[in-house]
Design an enzyme around this catalytic site. Structure first.
Site: not given
Ligand code: ASP
Length: 344
Positions: A76, A196, A214, A224-227, A247-248, A250
């Site tokens: 990850s 992450t 991450t 794609r850009v996450g959080d 985490t999680g 995004g």
């Molecule tokens: N938060 C991360 C994202 O959305 C992914 C993750 O934490 O699993 O890129």
């Protein structure tokens, strides 16, 4: 700096500290503390070790997450992370330095094993906060980072299996049994929650810093850009109040800027755990699309938050499920702490 700016800053600082509740002051622990997501046990131990040797919290938390970025077995983060839909590993990371209030980040960065170090250079060596894609890579190369292939054989094989099983109407012929056809979505689901690492710490001087890094959502749409690299979403840090990270899923966090929300709740007196629960509830309240809800009308996805306050109190929460944990290191050693949760 004009006189009025100095006065205003002084006023804000006084205002903030006046809001830290007496209980938090009373609970102030002596010495440094480091927190991370559950995959960060080695990370918090390393960061604390460096802090005890006198490192600034920013350098210490980055050194901690570097262990996970370089770990090929963590699918990850960094090297060994699962690639995007095209089979390319694209990394997101950001850092925030409490004492200076500065931030730096990189998004959709390819070929650099330590995106958190590049994020720190964005903070230290540019007047910008976020560099993306080719520009981020060119900046990393300029500062001497080698450009490497980050796709391990294991991650490549998982990606090929996902790609070949997306549809039984395309021209890929997976070498699996017929009943394995169309399992691409299952493969994605089985990996996309792994992501992450977040880490925040308080150093010997009482200064706070944070990092999140991450490889993002497995098999994401390229670009794609996450959080994680977005200040206020994947992390936030205020040297007078505390820090938070996530985490999680995004996308849910990007729509709620939850790390900023958590720090603001702590400024108003919430404990770190209560502030994290508040952010989980905010995301739940804002989740209205049927496809994101389960039969009970609850969010069907997860986001986890980790926080600490200036007094050294730590806590975390997630939207779904008992059993979530965070890693904590302080003078008492390294341990795992349970996350609170909204829905069982
Ligand atoms: N938060 C991360 C994202 O959305 C992914 C993750 O934490 O699993 O890129």
């Amino acid at each position: 700096m004009s006189h009025s700016r100095v006065s205003r800053r002084t006023f804000l600082k006084t205002g903030a500290s006046a809001l830290v509740p007496l209980t938090a002051r009373a609970a102030r622990r002596e010495g440094p503390v480091v927190i991370a997501s559950a995959n960060g046990a080695a990370c918090v131990a390393e960061a604390l070790r460096q802090i005890q040797e006198g490192a600034d919290a920013l350098d210490a938390v980055i050194a901690g997450v570097n262990l996970v970025e370089a770990d090929p077995n963590d699918t990850s983060v960094g090297f060994g992370g699962l690639p995007n839909a095209d089979g390319v590993v694209q990394l997101d990371s950001a850092v925030m330095h409490g004492p200076t209030g500065r931030a730096g980040g990189v998004a959709a960065l390819e070929g650099v094993m330590y995106p958190s170090r590049v994020a720190r250079l964005v903070l230290q060596r540019t007047d910008h906060v976020l560099l993306v894609a080719n520009g981020a890579q060119a900046f990393a190369r300029m500062h001497g980072f080698p450009i490497e292939n980050l796709l391990t054989e294991r991650a490549r094989e998982i990606w090929v299996r996902w790609r070949e099983n997306l549809s039984n109407r395309d021209d890929y012929l997976p070498p699996h049994r017929p009943e394995d056809r169309n399992i691409g979505e299952d493969i994605r689901r089985s990996y996309d929650h792994w992501g992450t690492i977040h880490c925040s710490g308080i150093d010997l001087a009482g200064n706070i810093s944070s990092v999140t890094t991450t490889s993002g959502l497995a098999f994401k749409i390229p670009g794609r850009v996450g959080d994680s690299p977005i200040i206020g979403a994947g992390l936030y840090c205020d040297n007078d109040v505390g820090a938070a990270g996530s985490t999680g899923r995004g996308e849910a966090n990007l729509e709620n800027l939850a790390s900023f929300l958590i720090v603001e709740r702590m400024r108003q007196g919430d404990s770190p755990q209560d502030a994290c629960l508040y952010a989980c509830q905010r995301i739940a309240d804002h989740t209205r699309l049927r496809r994101l809800l389960n039969d009970q009308g609850e969010p069907a996805f997860n986001v986890s938050f980790y926080a600490l306050n200036k007094a050294g109190v730590v806590g975390g929460a997630r939207i779904r499920g008992a059993g979530g944990r965070m890693a904590v290191a302080d003078a008492g050693g390294t341990r795992m702490v349970d996350l609170a949760y909204l829905y069982a």
